[in-house]
Enzyme design. Structure first.
Site, PDB file in Angstrom:
ATOM      1  N   HIS A   1      43.052  37.636  35.276  1.00  0.00           N
ATOM      2  CA  HIS A   1      44.176  37.361  36.179  1.00  0.00           C
ATOM      3  C   HIS A   1      45.080  36.257  35.636  1.00  0.00           C
ATOM      4  CE1 HIS A   1      42.815  39.435  40.138  1.00  0.00           C
ATOM      5  NE2 HIS A   1      42.459  40.122  39.073  1.00  0.00           N
TER       6      HIS A   1
ATOM      7  N   TRP B   1      30.334  48.337  41.562  1.00  0.00           N
ATOM      8  CA  TRP B   1      30.673  49.636  40.984  1.00  0.00           C
ATOM      9  C   TRP B   1      29.446  50.299  40.347  1.00  0.00           C
ATOM     10  CZ3 TRP B   1      33.996  45.483  40.886  1.00  0.00           C
ATOM     11  CH2 TRP B   1      35.316  45.699  41.262  1.00  0.00           C
TER      12      TRP B   1
ATOM     13  N   HIS C   1      35.018  46.948  35.203  1.00  0.00           N
ATOM     14  CA  HIS C   1      34.457  47.126  36.550  1.00  0.00           C
ATOM     15  C   HIS C   1      33.018  47.635  36.532  1.00  0.00           C
ATOM     16  CE1 HIS C   1      38.518  47.107  38.949  1.00  0.00           C
ATOM     17  NE2 HIS C   1      38.151  45.916  38.512  1.00  0.00           N
TER      18      HIS C   1
ATOM     19  N   ARG D   1      37.095  37.886  35.670  1.00  0.00           N
ATOM     20  CA  ARG D   1      38.258  38.173  36.529  1.00  0.00           C
ATOM     21  C   ARG D   1      39.292  37.053  36.435  1.00  0.00           C
ATOM     22  NH1 ARG D   1      38.632  37.758  42.696  1.00  0.00           N
ATOM     23  NH2 ARG D   1      40.586  38.836  43.165  1.00  0.00           N
TER      24      ARG D   1
HETATM   25  C1  HEM Z   1      43.281  48.502  36.939  1.00  0.00           C
HETATM   26  C2  HEM Z   1      43.652  47.706  37.908  1.00  0.00           C
HETATM   27  C3  HEM Z   1      42.688  46.779  38.611  1.00  0.00           C
HETATM   28  C4  HEM Z   1      42.562  46.609  39.938  1.00  0.00           C
HETATM   29  C5  HEM Z   1      43.396  47.282  41.012  1.00  0.00           C
HETATM   30  C6  HEM Z   1      41.485  45.669  40.160  1.00  0.00           C
HETATM   31  C7  HEM Z   1      41.051  45.237  41.392  1.00  0.00           C
HETATM   32  C8  HEM Z   1      39.922  44.482  41.621  1.00  0.00           C
HETATM   33  C9  HEM Z   1      39.426  44.092  42.904  1.00  0.00           C
HETATM   34  C10 HEM Z   1      40.061  44.450  44.244  1.00  0.00           C
HETATM   35  C11 HEM Z   1      38.282  43.390  42.707  1.00  0.00           C
HETATM   36  C12 HEM Z   1      37.378  42.764  43.775  1.00  0.00           C
HETATM   37  C13 HEM Z   1      37.592  41.249  43.863  1.00  0.00           C
HETATM   38  C14 HEM Z   1      36.675  40.625  44.881  1.00  0.00           C
HETATM   39  O1  HEM Z   1      36.656  41.083  46.024  1.00  0.00           O
HETATM   40  O2  HEM Z   1      35.978  39.660  44.532  1.00  0.00           O
HETATM   41  C15 HEM Z   1      38.064  43.322  41.301  1.00  0.00           C
HETATM   42  C16 HEM Z   1      36.986  42.712  40.711  1.00  0.00           C
HETATM   43  C17 HEM Z   1      36.804  42.618  39.365  1.00  0.00           C
HETATM   44  N1  HEM Z   1      37.706  42.989  38.404  1.00  0.00           N
HETATM   45 FE1  HEM Z   1      39.315  44.176  38.666  1.00  0.00          FE
HETATM   46  N2  HEM Z   1      40.983  45.280  38.954  1.00  0.00           N
HETATM   47  C18 HEM Z   1      41.698  45.913  37.971  1.00  0.00           C
HETATM   48  C19 HEM Z   1      41.543  45.742  36.608  1.00  0.00           C
HETATM   49  C20 HEM Z   1      40.646  44.886  36.022  1.00  0.00           C
HETATM   50  C21 HEM Z   1      40.643  44.506  34.640  1.00  0.00           C
HETATM   51  C22 HEM Z   1      41.703  44.956  33.616  1.00  0.00           C
HETATM   52  C23 HEM Z   1      39.578  43.671  34.455  1.00  0.00           C
HETATM   53  C24 HEM Z   1      39.118  42.967  33.219  1.00  0.00           C
HETATM   54  C25 HEM Z   1      39.433  43.297  31.998  1.00  0.00           C
HETATM   55  C26 HEM Z   1      38.917  43.540  35.732  1.00  0.00           C
HETATM   56  C27 HEM Z   1      37.764  42.822  35.945  1.00  0.00           C
HETATM   57  C28 HEM Z   1      37.163  42.667  37.191  1.00  0.00           C
HETATM   58  C29 HEM Z   1      35.847  42.093  37.380  1.00  0.00           C
HETATM   59  C30 HEM Z   1      34.885  41.655  36.273  1.00  0.00           C
HETATM   60  C31 HEM Z   1      35.628  42.059  38.757  1.00  0.00           C
HETATM   61  C32 HEM Z   1      34.365  41.556  39.486  1.00  0.00           C
HETATM   62  C33 HEM Z   1      34.607  40.141  39.962  1.00  0.00           C
HETATM   63  C34 HEM Z   1      33.431  39.538  40.708  1.00  0.00           C
HETATM   64  O3  HEM Z   1      32.315  40.076  40.695  1.00  0.00           O
HETATM   65  O4  HEM Z   1      33.636  38.458  41.313  1.00  0.00           O
HETATM   66  N3  HEM Z   1      39.612  44.248  36.652  1.00  0.00           N
HETATM   67  N4  HEM Z   1      39.077  43.988  40.647  1.00  0.00           N
END
Ligand code: HEM
Length: 345
Positions: free
Chosen positions: A102, A252, A236, A98
């Site tokens: 970001h 997820w 995700h 993430r």
């Molecule tokens: C499409 C639009 C996207 C939205 C709206 C979104 C939103 C989010 C949100 C709200 C979380 C939860 C964060 C937390 O509470 O710790 C999250 C986690 C995560 N996102 Fe996304 N995301 C998007 C796209 C992506 C992309 C493009 C990637 C990587 C290529 C990604 C990788 C991740 C990963 C790996 C997590 C888990 C983080 C953790 O376990 O701490 N996301 N995302």
């Protein structure tokens, strides 16, 4: 001095030329006016001229280049330190992915601003962006000791944050994503305005077909197409939402430390219902209530062009992993130039 080295180079080149063009055991340097060279047999001439050419090349190296070479950073060692973080606690891997995403996803192709190149995620002003909630106390902090360890050898934050993403993908059983080094940290002025990352609500109350436009606005701005948007979203499969970070809750997939196509299969095959709680609007799976989807995730089911790729990746995991690797490598290098492809695994 330069003329001297150039003549040495020419002399050595002319000594080797006959070896390439004929099978003769001896050579006649009729043009060479140097009696010392003429008195030597072939192997002696080669040794003599070869050692002079090597010495010339060595002394002709600019001092700075030699120094830089001495300090060359061992990116495999950096990658191995990042991998150790994940091996000790596999739940850290998704958070590192993430931070890599970001720190790259602020890119705008129209004015070439943002992206990973300046390592600006290190500034509290960027960490304070809404989409980055939770990263300052997690991924950014976990990586700080690794930056300190290699800072003297020139490790930039931009390289560290992006490298941590590809290392974590590998540790999750995913592909070895090609990665390039050479980002140079930029000052705080390079931090882009808040609001460039996608919004998980993407609608007043849950997913709405028109919310697909929000995802397109954000990802087209970076230079991605629909296929790449869906491939990237497959990340995700990993990790979870934290009430302490985004406010959403839950993973997820039931295998949140393994990169697979579960995100797509579960999204398509389970029934998703609104979660009943005081937190932000999100979905949970009807059978167990333990898995989750963000409103922005379910947009992928409601848009024909996105749905096509959800189905393709759900039925072909290899295709997903290959497309993910390409799109993730592209994401991490948005806005960069002059990087060096680097072996890190
Ligand atoms: C499409 C639009 C996207 C939205 C709206 C979104 C939103 C989010 C949100 C709200 C979380 C939860 C964060 C937390 O509470 O710790 C999250 C986690 C995560 N996102 Fe996304 N995301 C998007 C796209 C992506 C992309 C493009 C990637 C990587 C290529 C990604 C990788 C991740 C990963 C790996 C997590 C888990 C983080 C953790 O376990 O701490 N996301 N995302």
């Amino acid at each position: 001095m330069k003329v001297f080295f150039f003549s040495l180079f020419l002399a050595s080149a002319s000594a080797f030329q006959p070896l390439v063009s004929s099978q003769r055991k001896t050579i006649h340097l009729a043009q060479s006016s140097d009696p010392i060279i003429e008195s030597l047999d072939l192997s002696e001439r080669r040794k003599f001229l070869g050692s002079i050419a090597t010495a010339a090349a060595f002394f002709a190296l600019p001092l700075e280049a030699a120094q830089a070479r001495g300090k060359k950073l061992d990116y495999k060692a950096v990658a191995s330190d990042i991998a150790s973080l994940v091996k000790a606690d596999p739940d850290k891997g998704p958070t590192l992915i993430r931070v890599a995403w970001h720190s790259s996803g602020s890119y705008a192709k129209d004015d070439n601003s943002g992206g990973s190149r300046g390592g600006t995620m290190r500034f509290p002003s960027e960490q304070a962006h809404g989409g980055n909630a939770g990263l300052a106390s997690t991924a950014v902090s976990w990586l700080e000791p690794i930056h300190s360890k290699y800072a003297k050898q020139g490790l930039s934050y931009g390289d560290l944050y992006t490298l941590s993403g590809v290392v974590a993908v590998k540790e999750a059983g995913g592909p070895i994503v090609p990665w390039s080094s050479g980002r140079i940290d930029e000052p705080e002025e390079a931090v882009t305005p808040d609001g460039r990352l996608p919004n998980a609500e993407t609608g007043p109350k849950g997913a709405d077909p028109s919310d697909a436009q929000h995802l397109r606005d954000v990802f087209y701005r970076m230079g991605f197409d629909d296929r790449e948007i869906v491939a990237l979203s497959g990340a995700h499969a990993l990790g979870r939402c934290h009430t302490t970070a985004s406010g959403y809750d839950g993973p997820w997939s039931p295998t949140p430390t393994t990169l697979n196509n579960a995100y797509f299969t579960l999204m398509s095959n389970l029934k998703w219902v609104p979660k009943e709680w005081d937190g932000p609007f999100q979905y949970v799976d009807a059978p167990t209530g333990k898995l989750m989807m963000l409103p922005s995730d379910l947009v992928l089911l409601q848009d024909e062009s996105f749905l096509k790729w959800v189905k393709a990746y759900g039925s072909d995991e290899k295709l997903f992993l290959s497309d993910f690797s390409d799109a993730f490598a592209k994401l991490l290098s948005l806005g960069t130039s002059g990087l060096t492809p680097t072996e890190w695994a």
